[in-house]
Design a protein around this motif. Structure first.
Motif, PDB file in Angstrom:
ATOM      1  N   HIS A   1     -23.577   5.703  -4.953  1.00  0.00           N
ATOM      2  CA  HIS A   1     -22.486   4.812  -5.357  1.00  0.00           C
ATOM      3  C   HIS A   1     -22.969   3.358  -5.377  1.00  0.00           C
ATOM      4  CE1 HIS A   1     -19.107   7.743  -5.172  1.00  0.00           C
ATOM      5  NE2 HIS A   1     -19.946   8.369  -4.370  1.00  0.00           N
ATOM      6  N   PRO A   2     -23.516   2.917  -6.499  1.00  0.00           N
ATOM      7  CA  PRO A   2     -24.043   1.542  -6.601  1.00  0.00           C
ATOM      8  C   PRO A   2     -23.047   0.446  -6.213  1.00  0.00           C
ATOM      9  CG  PRO A   2     -24.749   2.841  -8.488  1.00  0.00           C
ATOM     10  CD  PRO A   2     -23.754   3.684  -7.734  1.00  0.00           C
ATOM     11  N   PRO A   3     -21.752   0.519  -6.604  1.00  0.00           N
ATOM     12  CA  PRO A   3     -20.831  -0.552  -6.186  1.00  0.00           C
ATOM     13  C   PRO A   3     -20.696  -0.660  -4.669  1.00  0.00           C
ATOM     14  CG  PRO A   3     -19.893   0.680  -8.014  1.00  0.00           C
ATOM     15  CD  PRO A   3     -21.097   1.448  -7.551  1.00  0.00           C
ATOM     16  N   VAL A   4     -20.687   0.476  -3.986  1.00  0.00           N
ATOM     17  CA  VAL A   4     -20.579   0.467  -2.524  1.00  0.00           C
ATOM     18  C   VAL A   4     -21.823  -0.167  -1.912  1.00  0.00           C
ATOM     19  CG1 VAL A   4     -20.484   1.931  -0.464  1.00  0.00           C
ATOM     20  CG2 VAL A   4     -19.016   2.435  -2.431  1.00  0.00           C
ATOM     21  N   LEU A   5     -22.991   0.175  -2.413  1.00  0.00           N
ATOM     22  CA  LEU A   5     -24.232  -0.414  -1.905  1.00  0.00           C
ATOM     23  C   LEU A   5     -24.280  -1.904  -2.208  1.00  0.00           C
ATOM     24  CD1 LEU A   5     -26.789   2.367  -2.910  1.00  0.00           C
ATOM     25  CD2 LEU A   5     -25.992   1.809  -0.607  1.00  0.00           C
ATOM     26  N   ALA A   6     -23.752  -2.300  -3.341  1.00  0.00           N
ATOM     27  CA  ALA A   6     -23.736  -3.725  -3.695  1.00  0.00           C
ATOM     28  C   ALA A   6     -22.821  -4.502  -2.759  1.00  0.00           C
ATOM     29  CB  ALA A   6     -23.288  -3.903  -5.150  1.00  0.00           C
ATOM     30  N   ILE A   7     -21.663  -3.935  -2.436  1.00  0.00           N
ATOM     31  CA  ILE A   7     -20.746  -4.576  -1.492  1.00  0.00           C
ATOM     32  C   ILE A   7     -21.412  -4.731  -0.132  1.00  0.00           C
ATOM     33  CG2 ILE A   7     -18.610  -4.256  -0.174  1.00  0.00           C
ATOM     34  CD1 ILE A   7     -17.432  -2.887  -2.644  1.00  0.00           C
ATOM     35  N   ALA A   8     -22.183  -3.709   0.271  1.00  0.00           N
ATOM     36  CA  ALA A   8     -22.791  -3.694   1.603  1.00  0.00           C
ATOM     37  C   ALA A   8     -23.793  -4.821   1.812  1.00  0.00           C
ATOM     38  CB  ALA A   8     -23.468  -2.352   1.843  1.00  0.00           C
ATOM     39  N   GLN A   9     -24.552  -5.183   0.776  1.00  0.00           N
ATOM     40  CA  GLN A   9     -25.527  -6.270   0.861  1.00  0.00           C
ATOM     41  C   GLN A   9     -26.469  -6.123   2.065  1.00  0.00           C
ATOM     42  OE1 GLN A   9     -23.175  -9.894   0.672  1.00  0.00           O
ATOM     43  NE2 GLN A   9     -23.235  -9.875  -1.554  1.00  0.00           N
ATOM     44  N   GLY A  10     -27.055  -4.955   2.185  1.00  0.00           N
ATOM     45  CA  GLY A  10     -28.027  -4.732   3.255  1.00  0.00           C
ATOM     46  C   GLY A  10     -27.417  -4.361   4.588  1.00  0.00           C
ATOM     47  N   SER A  11     -26.136  -4.049   4.625  1.00  0.00           N
ATOM     48  CA  SER A  11     -25.466  -3.675   5.868  1.00  0.00           C
ATOM     49  C   SER A  11     -25.036  -2.213   5.821  1.00  0.00           C
ATOM     50  CB  SER A  11     -24.235  -4.555   6.099  1.00  0.00           C
ATOM     51  OG  SER A  11     -23.419  -4.015   7.121  1.00  0.00           O
ATOM     52  N   PRO A  12     -25.702  -1.329   6.576  1.00  0.00           N
ATOM     53  CA  PRO A  12     -25.282   0.081   6.600  1.00  0.00           C
ATOM     54  C   PRO A  12     -23.847   0.244   7.090  1.00  0.00           C
ATOM     55  CG  PRO A  12     -27.458  -0.189   7.607  1.00  0.00           C
ATOM     56  CD  PRO A  12     -26.911  -1.565   7.382  1.00  0.00           C
ATOM     57  N   GLY A  13     -23.454  -0.553   8.079  1.00  0.00           N
ATOM     58  CA  GLY A  13     -22.086  -0.472   8.586  1.00  0.00           C
ATOM     59  C   GLY A  13     -21.066  -0.795   7.517  1.00  0.00           C
ATOM     60  N   ASN A  14     -21.338  -1.836   6.733  1.00  0.00           N
ATOM     61  CA  ASN A  14     -20.431  -2.190   5.639  1.00  0.00           C
ATOM     62  C   ASN A  14     -20.415  -1.106   4.566  1.00  0.00           C
ATOM     63  OD1 ASN A  14     -19.606  -4.551   6.795  1.00  0.00           O
ATOM     64  ND2 ASN A  14     -20.931  -5.879   5.587  1.00  0.00           N
ATOM     65  N   ALA A  15     -21.570  -0.498   4.321  1.00  0.00           N
ATOM     66  CA  ALA A  15     -21.644   0.574   3.327  1.00  0.00           C
ATOM     67  C   ALA A  15     -20.790   1.760   3.757  1.00  0.00           C
ATOM     68  CB  ALA A  15     -23.096   1.006   3.130  1.00  0.00           C
ATOM     69  N   ILE A  16     -20.879   2.121   5.031  1.00  0.00           N
ATOM     70  CA  ILE A  16     -20.097   3.249   5.548  1.00  0.00           C
ATOM     71  C   ILE A  16     -18.609   2.916   5.529  1.00  0.00           C
ATOM     72  CG2 ILE A  16     -19.640   4.641   7.598  1.00  0.00           C
ATOM     73  CD1 ILE A  16     -22.658   4.288   8.278  1.00  0.00           C
ATOM     74  N   ALA A  17     -18.262   1.697   5.947  1.00  0.00           N
ATOM     75  CA  ALA A  17     -16.857   1.283   5.943  1.00  0.00           C
ATOM     76  C   ALA A  17     -16.295   1.259   4.525  1.00  0.00           C
ATOM     77  CB  ALA A  17     -16.720  -0.085   6.597  1.00  0.00           C
ATOM     78  N   SER A  18     -17.090   0.770   3.575  1.00  0.00           N
ATOM     79  CA  SER A  18     -16.641   0.705   2.179  1.00  0.00           C
ATOM     80  C   SER A  18     -16.458   2.097   1.594  1.00  0.00           C
ATOM     81  CB  SER A  18     -17.639  -0.091   1.338  1.00  0.00           C
ATOM     82  OG  SER A  18     -17.602  -1.460   1.660  1.00  0.00           O
ATOM     83  N   PHE A  19     -17.380   2.983   1.933  1.00  0.00           N
ATOM     84  CA  PHE A  19     -17.280   4.352   1.424  1.00  0.00           C
ATOM     85  C   PHE A  19     -16.054   5.049   2.008  1.00  0.00           C
ATOM     86  CE2 PHE A  19     -18.677   8.855   1.109  1.00  0.00           C
ATOM     87  CZ  PHE A  19     -18.874   8.900  -0.258  1.00  0.00           C
ATOM     88  N   THR A  20     -15.773   4.772   3.278  1.00  0.00           N
ATOM     89  CA  THR A  20     -14.573   5.320   3.914  1.00  0.00           C
ATOM     90  C   THR A  20     -13.318   4.767   3.247  1.00  0.00           C
ATOM     91  OG1 THR A  20     -15.745   5.506   6.031  1.00  0.00           O
ATOM     92  CG2 THR A  20     -13.337   5.565   6.097  1.00  0.00           C
ATOM     93  N   GLN A  21     -13.335   3.469   2.948  1.00  0.00           N
ATOM     94  CA  GLN A  21     -12.203   2.845   2.263  1.00  0.00           C
ATOM     95  C   GLN A  21     -12.032   3.424   0.869  1.00  0.00           C
ATOM     96  OE1 GLN A  21      -9.928  -0.054   3.384  1.00  0.00           O
ATOM     97  NE2 GLN A  21      -9.006   1.296   1.869  1.00  0.00           N
ATOM     98  N   LEU A  22     -13.133   3.651   0.189  1.00  0.00           N
ATOM     99  CA  LEU A  22     -13.096   4.218  -1.152  1.00  0.00           C
ATOM    100  C   LEU A  22     -12.389   5.568  -1.150  1.00  0.00           C
ATOM    101  CD1 LEU A  22     -14.100   4.048  -4.131  1.00  0.00           C
ATOM    102  CD2 LEU A  22     -16.178   5.213  -3.373  1.00  0.00           C
ATOM    103  N   ALA A  23     -12.642   6.357  -0.096  1.00  0.00           N
ATOM    104  CA  ALA A  23     -12.064   7.699  -0.022  1.00  0.00           C
ATOM    105  C   ALA A  23     -10.554   7.672   0.192  1.00  0.00           C
ATOM    106  CB  ALA A  23     -12.726   8.489   1.104  1.00  0.00           C
TER     107      ALA A  23
END
Length: 329
Positions: free
Chosen positions: A218-240
């Motif tokens: 999910h490129p948009p989720v990785l882009a939002i994360a900006q090098g933060s795995p925690g943000n990536a996981i939180a964003s993916f959870t929010q996406l769901a």
């Protein structure tokens, strides 16, 4: 025993904290600066384990230090994970709901609709003072960890300042995105430990280790994360949590005024304010990727920035989205 094994990509922080214990020069207060989700909380927990286990190993002089550290380390990890160590106080920002303070996790569990962001409150700072009013029971020192210290109101920050001036037999760890997000008087009393966003290889390592490899697709989720795995996981959870039909409709530019108004109504009815703010980020990256792929011919990023500004200013969400989506046609 490698206490910092769970922490990936933060070698400088690990070296600074490890040497502080090895040289018996642990500071009264630390400021962990850097983006959310890059390992600051993990580092704090690892540091606490190192502090407490080193002390236990020294007490057990008949057992080699490494063996004692290993033995006590696993038991301590369980206690810290359960939040039942008497010499550790972990403070998180809270919401105030019907006179009760709730952490973000508790608010989500109870289904509390959140309008204003959580914050560290003056009452929590007073509880820190009470916690420090007694000597440590098991460890060589009391340890207090304050997540998102930048959320403190001025009264709470001033209250904490008094504690930092005379911490007693304790070490405080403050976490904030940057030094500028806190009062200079607070920063001046802390030793700064910098944390940084992870590179692609480290991001992939963490996401694979934690069972979140699906995020890599999910490129948009990785882009939002900006090098933060925690943000990536939180964003993916929010996406769901966003209904698939709503996500499909909103990731396409509105086709008509009626379509825009219907979408605005659906967003307002379905998502709370924090989820809507996240959606703004997601749409910015999604539209940018579509623009690069030439699926759309124009970028409505300036309209989304305005939407973010108004949502943070507590404007009526439905009206914000109506204006935003109508301007995107």
């Amino acid at each position: 025993m490698n206490f910092f094994a769970p922490l990936v990509g933060q070698n400088q922080a690990v070296e600074l904290l490890t040497q502080a214990v090895a040289q018996n020069r642990v500071a009264p207060a630390y400021l962990f600066t850097g983006p959310e989700g890059v390992g600051r909380s993990i580092a704090a927990r690892c540091f606490v384990e190192l502090l407490f286990c080193t002390h236990l190993a020294k007490l057990n002089s008949t057992t080699p230090a490494d063996e004692a550290n290993l033995k006590h380390g696993f038991a301590l990890q369980k206690r810290l994970a359960a939040g039942n160590h008497p010499d550790l106080l972990w403070v998180q920002p809270t919401y105030l709901h019907q006179g009760e303070r709730l952490s973000a996790a508790q608010a989500a569990e109870k289904g509390v609709k959140r309008k204003a962001p959580p914050q560290i409150r003056l009452e929590q700072i007073r509880e820190i003072g009470q916690f420090l009013g007694r000597y440590p029971l098991e460890a060589p020192r009391n340890v207090i960890v304050l997540e998102a210290a930048e959320t403190m109101a001025e009264a709470a920050a001033n209250g904490l300042l008094k504690t930092l001036e005379e911490p007693g037999q304790a070490t405080l760890i403050l976490m904030a995105p940057s030094e500028s997000s806190l009062l200079p008087t607070l920063v001046s009393r802390c030793q700064r430990i910098p944390f940084y966003g992870l590179d692609k290889a480290a991001m992939k390592q963490v996401l694979l280790q934690t069972g979140h490899e699906e995020i890599l697709k999910h490129p948009p989720v990785l882009a939002i994360a900006q090098g933060s795995p925690g943000n990536a996981i939180a964003s993916f959870t929010q996406l769901a949590t966003i209904p698939p039909d709503l996500l499909q409709d909103i990731t396409q530019l509105p086709k008509s005024h009626r379509n825009a108004l219907q979408l605005a109504k659906k967003i307002d009815k379905t998502l709370d304010t924090e989820a809507q703010l996240w959606l703004v980020d997601y749409l910015q990256h999604s539209y940018w990727q579509q623009f690069l792929d030439r699926k759309i011919s124009k970028l409505p990023l300036q309209h989304l920035e305005k939407a973010r500004e108004y949502l943070r200013g507590y404007a009526q969400p439905r009206l914000v989205w109506e204006v935003t989506l109508l301007n995107m046609i």
